[in-house]
Design an enzyme around this catalytic site. Structure first.
Site, mmCIF file in Angstrom:
data_model
loop_
_atom_site.group_PDB
_atom_site.id
_atom_site.type_symbol
_atom_site.label_atom_id
_atom_site.label_comp_id
_atom_site.label_asym_id
_atom_site.label_seq_id
_atom_site.Cartn_x
_atom_site.Cartn_y
_atom_site.Cartn_z
ATOM 1 N N GLU A 12 0.813 -1.219 0.000
ATOM 2 C CA GLU A 12 0.000 0.000 0.000
ATOM 3 C C GLU A 12 0.848 1.272 0.000
ATOM 4 O O GLU A 12 0.397 2.309 -0.490
ATOM 5 C CB GLU A 12 -0.958 -0.011 1.210
ATOM 6 C CG GLU A 12 -2.047 -1.057 1.046
ATOM 7 C CD GLU A 12 -2.900 -1.254 2.291
ATOM 8 O OE1 GLU A 12 -4.083 -1.572 2.150
ATOM 9 O OE2 GLU A 12 -2.372 -1.117 3.421
ATOM 10 N N GLY A 78 -12.450 -4.377 1.474
ATOM 11 C CA GLY A 78 -13.511 -5.186 0.891
ATOM 12 C C GLY A 78 -14.773 -4.352 0.786
ATOM 13 O O GLY A 78 -15.079 -3.553 1.677
ATOM 14 N N ILE A 152 -12.730 -10.579 6.082
ATOM 15 C CA ILE A 152 -14.113 -11.016 5.863
ATOM 16 C C ILE A 152 -14.260 -11.582 4.443
ATOM 17 O O ILE A 152 -13.999 -10.898 3.455
ATOM 18 C CB ILE A 152 -15.111 -9.854 6.079
ATOM 19 C CG1 ILE A 152 -14.930 -9.226 7.471
ATOM 20 C CG2 ILE A 152 -16.549 -10.335 5.875
ATOM 21 C CD1 ILE A 152 -15.236 -10.119 8.656
ATOM 22 N N MET A 172 -9.211 -3.633 8.150
ATOM 23 C CA MET A 172 -8.686 -4.112 9.424
ATOM 24 C C MET A 172 -7.856 -3.083 10.207
ATOM 25 O O MET A 172 -7.211 -3.457 11.183
ATOM 26 C CB MET A 172 -7.848 -5.381 9.173
ATOM 27 C CG MET A 172 -8.646 -6.472 8.474
ATOM 28 S SD MET A 172 -7.698 -7.952 8.071
ATOM 29 C CE MET A 172 -7.322 -8.589 9.689
ATOM 30 N N GLU A 173 -7.860 -1.819 9.785
ATOM 31 C CA GLU A 173 -7.023 -0.825 10.479
ATOM 32 C C GLU A 173 -7.710 0.507 10.776
ATOM 33 O O GLU A 173 -7.364 1.179 11.758
ATOM 34 C CB GLU A 173 -5.746 -0.519 9.662
ATOM 35 C CG GLU A 173 -4.809 -1.690 9.470
ATOM 36 C CD GLU A 173 -5.220 -2.609 8.332
ATOM 37 O OE1 GLU A 173 -6.013 -2.158 7.460
ATOM 38 O OE2 GLU A 173 -4.803 -3.781 8.331
ATOM 39 N N ASP A 196 -11.773 -6.289 -3.166
ATOM 40 C CA ASP A 196 -12.582 -7.525 -3.179
ATOM 41 C C ASP A 196 -13.980 -7.193 -2.648
ATOM 42 O O ASP A 196 -14.200 -6.095 -2.155
ATOM 43 C CB ASP A 196 -11.929 -8.609 -2.296
ATOM 44 C CG ASP A 196 -11.742 -8.127 -0.862
ATOM 45 O OD1 ASP A 196 -10.675 -7.602 -0.549
ATOM 46 O OD2 ASP A 196 -12.693 -8.237 -0.062
HETATM 47 N N1 SAH Z 1 -2.592 -11.420 2.054
HETATM 48 C C1 SAH Z 1 -2.112 -10.806 3.271
HETATM 49 C C2 SAH Z 1 -3.227 -10.615 4.281
HETATM 50 C C3 SAH Z 1 -4.180 -9.525 3.887
HETATM 51 S S1 SAH Z 1 -5.343 -9.149 5.124
HETATM 52 C C4 SAH Z 1 -1.014 -11.677 3.859
HETATM 53 O O1 SAH Z 1 -1.043 -12.890 3.661
HETATM 54 O O2 SAH Z 1 -0.141 -11.134 4.523
HETATM 55 C C5 SAH Z 1 -6.315 -7.918 4.285
HETATM 56 C C6 SAH Z 1 -5.779 -6.490 4.281
HETATM 57 O O3 SAH Z 1 -6.496 -5.718 3.333
HETATM 58 C C7 SAH Z 1 -5.971 -5.759 5.595
HETATM 59 O O4 SAH Z 1 -4.933 -4.820 5.790
HETATM 60 C C8 SAH Z 1 -7.348 -5.077 5.420
HETATM 61 O O5 SAH Z 1 -7.344 -3.766 5.925
HETATM 62 C C9 SAH Z 1 -7.619 -5.052 3.923
HETATM 63 N N2 SAH Z 1 -8.799 -5.784 3.438
HETATM 64 C C10 SAH Z 1 -9.084 -5.916 2.120
HETATM 65 N N3 SAH Z 1 -10.178 -6.690 1.945
HETATM 66 C C11 SAH Z 1 -10.620 -7.043 3.178
HETATM 67 C C12 SAH Z 1 -11.706 -7.855 3.633
HETATM 68 N N4 SAH Z 1 -12.521 -8.470 2.787
HETATM 69 N N5 SAH Z 1 -11.852 -8.019 4.987
HETATM 70 C C13 SAH Z 1 -11.014 -7.400 5.845
HETATM 71 N N6 SAH Z 1 -9.958 -6.652 5.459
HETATM 72 C C14 SAH Z 1 -9.744 -6.459 4.141
#
Ligand code: SAH
Length: 231
Positions: A12, A78, A152, A172-173, A196
């Site tokens: 990001e 998301g 989610i 998530m932040e 997504d």
């Molecule tokens: N692929 C990463 C994990 C990503 S977690 C790894 O393996 O390290 C998802 C990140 O994108 C988080 O920082 C959150 O803020 C955001 N995000 C995007 N889509 C999301 C969703 N459907 N639910 C929750 N967070 C989501």
């Protein structure tokens, strides 16, 4: 003026650092902070790592150690609203913690005593964002963003969050950042480009669109800096 720009993941902030080109790197609290000058603005960039605790820690360091006077967040989320599609931008009008739950004691979801469910974003930064979008001919939606320490990827959970908090997007932040900025009196702005739809194929879509959506968000934040610089 000192502006912090924060992301959660390296993907990001990479498009931001690529656009800025030159910066100094400082290490603190197991994290890296990138400081630079952009026109007449002092900028500090960092990614917190994923989740509310990391986000709150980084936001407080950006403010208390690096002296940030405004905080802009750039990243992906998301979609919860059916009107938000992959690659589209949403600015948080306010943020909630969807996973904060002491409802067993009669409190509403997302609430703890002496707190509030919704932390509202700074109106002035929202209006600068709207002006930026208008001048670029870009669509910028605005709505509640729901934050929790969960990725989610399930329609029923997504619907529950939508219904309970009237949320448009999920990540998530954001609420962690909002909580810290609100408590410390620092105006904040949380921008997300959709990666997504928080549904059964969210994991797949996230991997596919993380980079492109991160860049859409980062480019918008840099356009906002032009206006902040003039304000
Ligand atoms: N692929 C990463 C994990 C990503 S977690 C790894 O393996 O390290 C998802 C990140 O994108 C988080 O920082 C959150 O803020 C955001 N995000 C995007 N889509 C999301 C969703 N459907 N639910 C929750 N967070 C989501």
């Amino acid at each position: 003026m000192k502006i912090a720009i924060m992301g959660a993941m390296v993907e990001e902030i990479t498009p931001l650092l690529q656009r800025f080109g030159t910066y100094e790197t400082r290490e603190f609290a197991n994290n890296k902070f990138y400081t630079l000058k952009y026109k007449n603005l002092d900028v500090v960039v960092a990614y917190s790592k994923i989740g509310k605790v990391n986000a709150a820690l980084t936001a407080s360091i950006l403010i208390n150690k690096f002296g940030a006077q405004k905080l802009l967040f750039s990243g992906v989320a998301g979609a919860v609203s059916d009107e938000l599609h992959i690659g589209e931008l949403i600015a948080a009008s306010g943020l909630v913690q969807h996973d904060l739950d002491i409802t067993a004691f009669g409190h509403p979801h997302g609430f703890v005593p002496e707190g509030k469910v919704l932390i509202k974003s700074d109106e002035r930064l929202l209006s600068i964002a709207k002006d930026t979008a208008n001048s670029l001919g870009l669509s910028l939606k605005e709505g509640v963003i729901a934050t929790g320490d969960q990725f989610i990827c399930e329609a029923s959970k997504k619907e529950w969050i939508k219904k309970t908090f009237d949320a448009s997007a999920i990540e998530m932040e954001g609420a962690g950042v909002a909580f810290v900025c609100d408590a410390l009196g620092v105006p904040f702005f949380i921008l997300r480009a959709i990666s997504d739809a928080a549904d059964a194929k969210a994991g797949f879509d996230f991997d596919e669109f993380l980079q492109s959506s991160s860049k859409i968000s980062a480019d918008f934040i840099i356009s906002m800096l032009e206006r902040l610089e003039r304000s």
